[in-house]
Design an enzyme around this catalytic site. Structure first.
Site, mmCIF file in Angstrom:
data_model
loop_
_atom_site.group_PDB
_atom_site.id
_atom_site.type_symbol
_atom_site.label_atom_id
_atom_site.label_comp_id
_atom_site.label_asym_id
_atom_site.label_seq_id
_atom_site.Cartn_x
_atom_site.Cartn_y
_atom_site.Cartn_z
ATOM 1 N N GLY A 88 6.460 -4.272 -8.978
ATOM 2 C CA GLY A 88 5.017 -4.363 -9.212
ATOM 3 C C GLY A 88 4.314 -3.145 -8.634
ATOM 4 O O GLY A 88 3.383 -2.597 -9.230
ATOM 5 N N ASP A 89 4.767 -2.705 -7.457
ATOM 6 C CA ASP A 89 4.138 -1.536 -6.824
ATOM 7 C C ASP A 89 4.415 -0.274 -7.642
ATOM 8 O O ASP A 89 3.548 0.592 -7.774
ATOM 9 C CB ASP A 89 4.685 -1.352 -5.406
ATOM 10 N N GLY A 136 0.831 -1.210 0.000
ATOM 11 C CA GLY A 136 0.000 0.000 0.000
ATOM 12 C C GLY A 136 0.855 1.245 0.000
ATOM 13 O O GLY A 136 0.670 2.165 -0.821
HETATM 14 O O1 RIB Z 1 5.658 -5.435 -3.171
HETATM 15 C C1 RIB Z 1 6.758 -5.288 -2.339
HETATM 16 C C2 RIB Z 1 6.312 -5.161 -0.916
HETATM 17 O O2 RIB Z 1 5.655 -6.336 -0.548
HETATM 18 C C3 RIB Z 1 7.431 -4.998 0.046
HETATM 19 O O3 RIB Z 1 7.744 -3.663 0.296
HETATM 20 C C4 RIB Z 1 6.963 -5.761 1.273
HETATM 21 O O4 RIB Z 1 6.675 -4.903 2.335
HETATM 22 C C5 RIB Z 1 5.723 -6.509 0.832
HETATM 23 O O5 RIB Z 1 4.574 -5.996 1.377
#
Ligand code: RIB
Length: 561
Positions: free
Chosen positions: A247-248, A45
């Protein structure tokens, strides 16, 4: 600049990431020693909120962490996320153990802890102020996921879910309440039972016929189904150092583009650009790229290669010492951390000028502010003289210097405010700039009207405007220079300036009222307003000098060899 003004409301996880670098991800039963370890702010998040904000979106976040996780909230703030709804008083923070292999692959175990305490009623409260068409962005690392999605859908928000991790928490997911879904290949398989990502995409699209489904394919880019249309992007080629957070970065950049009402093709290119850039720097949040970096790469042909030297060392978010978390101020590679003495390595160095245009503008702004402050000092001196001895020449000099100060410092303030990397939207610095412009109106009006009774009313409003502008701007500069962005100016000196400034402005507010109401109306002289003015002018001079030094001394981002 970003188009459209939809806000992204992230309801998501905040984790303390302990990242260990290993030769290979251990097999079951195996114990291996890490080659290096570091602690970073993370959580899907928080990472996605930061990624979207760094891409220019207006982002709010709801999340929970313990006191030891307060640095995650600070990192979010640094990235430009509104963190007013982040709670930092839980007993235990969420934590992630992240293993990164030499090849850049990763495996993550999360202990959600405080992230499991997010309550449905909090989500309801958080989304109460959201506007129709805003975006609510969820991941599967928090409690109240299903209730939150229902509330967001009911409020007419566009609901986006990054269904990661794809575990039991997703059971019973109402696809009909989603406008957008982002999954990687593993998550797509978990949701559909289909290993082939293209077939999984079609299956998910059937469940969301009017929505947008994105399946990310790692280094191979991503494929999208948006209603009946299909899109693909081959991604960008990089030498991956660390894929955690890629991905984030993709989700944040993609959704930020959607919030700007861009096309899916454009959002896809931006998402892939952000993901690829994030793979080039260690850590999740510290690896997130800036809007400028993403834009430059997104414009290239799909499949293009990004050379290592093209990625700024700093990344988007200012960084801290990996050992003790101290915010690194003006440090170079090979220096020691002032707090714990540990040698600073490339991965933890940040806060440089990465954009030559911003640097040039800041330089111009700092000189304008210094010029303006010098005129202010001149004004106070001449005023003190002319209040004691009547001199038409001194009066003219006072008026001219007052106008010169106002114009120069207004221009400098505005340029600085809008060049601030974090001030792409209304920030304390830009509010200060706007209030300062109000101050120009005050000076001109008061001088033109010679303090007729309504001139006084306008004048008093103007005084309050100018004083408020200084207060806000002093605070903003203090925050900027004391660590929001890394600065080479000693922190204590800047903090002192900040508080002396606040005191001076408060005194000025009171004393200028007296100057207008007593001194000018009755013609009686009083030293107090002059002392306040002198203090105020000194504050301006001091701040401007520090700003010039800061701008000159902050190192320019080095390109990686
Ligand atoms: O997508 C990466 C994240 O997944 C990391 O920062 C870790 O905290 C997990 O939640």
């Amino acid at each position: 600049m970003p188009r459209g003004d939809f806000t992204i409301h992230v309801i998501g996880s905040m984790m303390i990431d302990r990242v260990v670098r290993v030769r290979e991800i251990p097999r079951p039963g195996e114990t291996v020693a890490a080659e290096a370890s570091a602690v970073f702010p993370g959580g899907k998040g928080a990472n996605q909120a930061a990624a979207a904000a760094l891409c220019g979106a207006r982002v709010r976040m709801l999340g929970r962490t313990g006191a030891d996780g307060a640095f995650i909230r600070d990192a979010l703030r640094d990235a430009g996320v509104h963190t007013g709804s982040v709670v930092v008083s839980d007993p235990v923070s969420g934590a992630a153990t992240v293993m990164v292999s030499r090849g850049g692959e990763n495996a993550i175990v999360i202990a959600p802890e405080s992230n499991r305490r997010v309550a449905a009623v909090e989500v309801e409260r958080f989304l109460a102020g959201a506007r129709h068409g805003d975006i609510a962005l969820f991941q599967n690392e928090c409690s109240a996921l299903h209730e939150g999605i229902a509330v967001a859908a009911m409020r007419g928000l566009r609901v986006w879910l990054n269904a990661a991790p794809a575990d039991d928490g997703l059971r019973g997911l109402r696809f009909d309440q989603l406008d957008g879904l982002v999954v990687n290949e593993t998550e797509a398989e978990a949701l559909t039972g289909l290993r082939d990502p293209a077939r999984a995409l079609e299956r998910l699209a059937e469940r969301m016929p009017a929505g947008t489904v994105v399946v990310t394919l790692g280094a191979r880019g991503a494929i999208v189904a948006a209603g009946a249309a299909r899109f693909e992007h081959r991604g960008f080629e990089v030498d991956a150092v660390d894929t955690v957070g890629c991905g984030d970065a993709f989700v944040g950049a993609f959704v930020a583009a959607i919030a700007e009402q861009r096309t899916v093709t454009y959002a896809l290119a931006r998402g892939n650009a952000a993901g690829a850039l994030a793979a080039m720097v260690p850590g999740a949040m510290p690896s997130l790229p800036s809007r400028e970096e993403v834009t430059a790469v997104a414009m290239r042909a799909p499949g293009a290669r990004i050379e290592a030297g093209e990625r700024s060392v700093a990344g988007g978010v200012p960084q801290r010492c990996e050992a003790c978390g101290y915010r690194l101020v003006g440090k170079r590679l090979g220096d020691d951390c002032p707090e714990c003495g540990r040698r600073i390595r490339e991965a933890v160095l940040g806060g440089r000028w990465t954009d030559p245009v911003v640097r040039r503008r800041f330089r111009l702004a700092s000189w304008l502010l210094l010029g303006g402050a010098s005129f202010l000092v001149l004004f106070v001196g001449v005023l003190a003289f002319s209040l004691r001895r009547s001199s038409p020449v001194a009066e003219v000099v006072a008026v001219v210097s007052l106008i010169a100060w106002t114009v120069a410092s207004s221009a400098g303030t505005l340029i600085a405010a809008h060049s601030h990397a974090a001030a792409r939207r209304w920030s304390p610095a830009s509010i200060g700039g706007a209030l300062r412009i109000g101050g120009v109106g005050f000076v001109v009006t008061v001088l033109a009207l010679q303090l007729g009774w309504w001139g006084e009313v306008v004048g008093i409003a103007g005084i309050v405007g100018v004083a408020a502008s200084d207060l806000v701007f002093a605070w903003a500069i203090g925050r900027f220079a004391c660590g929001t962005r890394i600065s080479p100016v000693p922190r204590a000196r800047l903090l002192a300036i900040r508080w002396v400034g606040a005191g001076a402005v408060a005194m000025l507010c009171w004393s200028w009222l007296e100057l207008v109401l007593v001194l000018v109306r009755t013609g009686r002289s009083n030293d107090l307003p002059l002392i306040a003015l002198a203090l105020w002018a000194a504050f301006h001079l001091l701040t401007a000098i520090e700003l010039v030094r800061l701008v000159r001394r902050m190192p320019v981002a080095e390109r990686r060899p």
